[in-house]
Design a protein around this motif. Structure first.
Motif, mmCIF file in Angstrom:
data_model
loop_
_atom_site.group_PDB
_atom_site.id
_atom_site.type_symbol
_atom_site.label_atom_id
_atom_site.label_comp_id
_atom_site.label_asym_id
_atom_site.label_seq_id
_atom_site.Cartn_x
_atom_site.Cartn_y
_atom_site.Cartn_z
ATOM 1 N N TRP A 14 12.424 49.572 41.234
ATOM 2 C CA TRP A 14 11.441 50.322 40.432
ATOM 3 C C TRP A 14 10.289 50.797 41.306
ATOM 4 O O TRP A 14 9.864 51.956 41.211
ATOM 5 C CB TRP A 14 10.920 49.427 39.307
ATOM 6 C CG TRP A 14 9.745 50.040 38.577
ATOM 7 C CD1 TRP A 14 9.769 51.028 37.648
ATOM 8 C CD2 TRP A 14 8.357 49.692 38.774
ATOM 9 N NE1 TRP A 14 8.486 51.324 37.235
ATOM 10 C CE2 TRP A 14 7.601 50.525 37.903
ATOM 11 C CE3 TRP A 14 7.690 48.768 39.577
ATOM 12 C CZ2 TRP A 14 6.225 50.444 37.834
ATOM 13 C CZ3 TRP A 14 6.313 48.694 39.504
ATOM 14 C CH2 TRP A 14 5.592 49.522 38.639
ATOM 15 N N LEU B 261 9.264 54.584 42.210
ATOM 16 C CA LEU B 261 7.951 55.103 41.858
ATOM 17 C C LEU B 261 7.362 55.911 43.013
ATOM 18 O O LEU B 261 6.843 57.024 42.816
ATOM 19 C CB LEU B 261 7.020 53.939 41.495
ATOM 20 C CG LEU B 261 5.621 54.287 41.030
ATOM 21 C CD1 LEU B 261 5.656 55.061 39.727
ATOM 22 C CD2 LEU B 261 4.779 53.015 40.880
ATOM 23 N N PRO C 275 6.077 45.115 32.747
ATOM 24 C CA PRO C 275 5.996 46.493 33.249
ATOM 25 C C PRO C 275 4.567 47.018 33.279
ATOM 26 O O PRO C 275 3.747 46.695 32.418
ATOM 27 C CB PRO C 275 6.847 47.279 32.249
ATOM 28 C CG PRO C 275 7.750 46.261 31.631
ATOM 29 C CD PRO C 275 6.973 44.991 31.594
#
Length: 401
Positions: free
Chosen positions: A99, A103, A129
């Protein structure tokens, strides 16, 4: 009963370089949900001290919330401290790492190697998150207790708390109903004396707080539901309101300037300030009733605005009569329905002395302020006193204030 502690992490907080607004936010959130907050602690970026703080908090609280220290640099130590306190070893979580890399890639930037620690996780924790930043939070469970790690930036922390933490917490089946009454013109000790034994009760509770605009009195009740808490608080709230009605100007989210604007009911307000450096105008800036202002200590300019040379010579600028004349001048020369003036002495033997006056159609009211403090305090007290005077005058006088 769920007992909580807050640990704010960061040497910048410990040194007072930034204000710990996150702890205040969390305290309000916990109280609104019936969670009992026993302590708030600030710990610098030091691993042994932070680990000790977590260990101690876990020995006496059911919920430990840490704010800050989730960044990628060496002095961001919240993950390490939680892991050490729980005797667990952090490791990179593949999903979190993917993730993070995604990003950065989505913005066309390579991910710095130091950011890999933000993908760490321990066996007892799940990642929370963070759609507003690069620091996922942690929600850990250990021996029936909960440890929550939240990022420091308020925008990230607030959203994570509401969207990720609250749904995971076993919140108590209790609701808290509070009403805060705002007063002006009476001291905190005088308020406490008036309320007497009401301040000794536990539920509903009655507490006093000194604020910029006067003394606030909070009435709070806890019960299984909001309706029951409201009902429980009602008789005590009625007594408090009755005892303080002479000094009350609003409740809860009301502002003094906003209440004055409401009382003016479409009429306009002109302001003249001498010595308060625009403090009163700043408080009124967002109110539709605020028409015009003059801020000056120049005697010649003040004479053109209504101050008479006789008053200036015999009584001085900081006098009740000068305030009266300038309030009338604010109506006449600024074209307002209501004139408000404040004159303040910020230096010399009489520093802290101030007068405010409000002038309406056929009526005038004044108030004197005289208390020790620096120049900023003198200006602020005078401006607030002027607002409170104008509010009381318009409330009592109606259309003729």
């Amino acid at each position: 009963m769920l007992i909580a502690e807050i640990i704010s992490v960061g040497t910048e907080l410990l040194l007072g370089e930034i204000t710990d607004s996150n702890a205040a936010f969390l305290a309000r959130e916990l109280a609104a949900r019936g969670v009992v907050l026993h302590r708030k602690t600030v710990v610098g970026d030091n691993l042994p001290r932070l680990q000790e703080a977590i260990h101690t908090a876990l020995s006496r609280a059911d919920l430990v919330i840490l704010g800050g220290g989730l960044g990628p640099t060496e002095d961001d130590l919240t993950r390490e401290a939680i892991a050490a306190a729980l005797n667990e070893t952090p490791a990179e979580d593949p999903a979190l790492l993917a993730w993070l890399e995604g990003l950065y890639a989505s913005r066309g930037r390579p991910m710095p190697g130091v950011n890999r620690k933000q993908a760490w996780l321990i066996p007892s924790a799940e990642a929370l998150p963070n759609p507003n930043g690069t620091a996922p939070g942690w929600f850990a469970r250990s021996s029936g207790k909960f440890i929550v790690a939240l990022p420091g930036p308020p925008r990230e922390m607030h959203r994570m708390w509401r969207e990720q933490v609250l749904p995971r917490l076993p919140l108590p089946d209790h609701a808290l109903h509070t009403t805060t009454i705002h007063t002006h013109g009476i001291g905190e000790s005088n308020v406490a004396e008036l309320l007497g034994d009401l301040c000794l009760a536990a539920n509903p509770s009655v507490a006093t707080y000194a604020r910029r605009t006067g003394v606030d009195v909070r009435v709070a009740a806890s019960a299984p539901s909001e309706a029951e808490a409201r009902t429980l608080a009602a008789p005590v709230l009625e007594q408090v309101r009755a005892k303080l009605v002479q000094w009350t100007w609003g409740e809860n989210t009301d502002t003094l300037a906003g209440k004055l604007n409401q009382m003016l009911n479409g009429r306009t307000l002109g302001v003249i300030e001498a010595g308060s450096a625009g403090t009163l105008c700043t408080l009124l800036a967002d109110q539709p009733a605020f028409l015009d202002a003059a801020v000056t200590v120049d005697h010649r300019r003040l004479i053109t605005l209504g101050l008479t040379p006789v008053t200036l010579r015999d009584l001085g600028l900081v006098s009740e009569q000068a305030a009266r004349e300038l309030a009338a001048g604010a109506r006449e020369h600024l074209g307002a329905d209501i004139g408000l003036a404040v004159v303040v002495q910020t230096t010399g033997e009489h520093a802290g002395q101030a007068y405010a006056a409000v002038d309406g159609e056929g009526s005038a009211h004044t108030v004197a302020v005289n208390w020790v403090g620096d120049a900023a305090q003198a200006r602020d007290r005078a401006a607030v006193a002027a607002l409170a005077l104008a509010y009381r005058a318009t409330r009592l006088g109606g259309q003729n204030a």
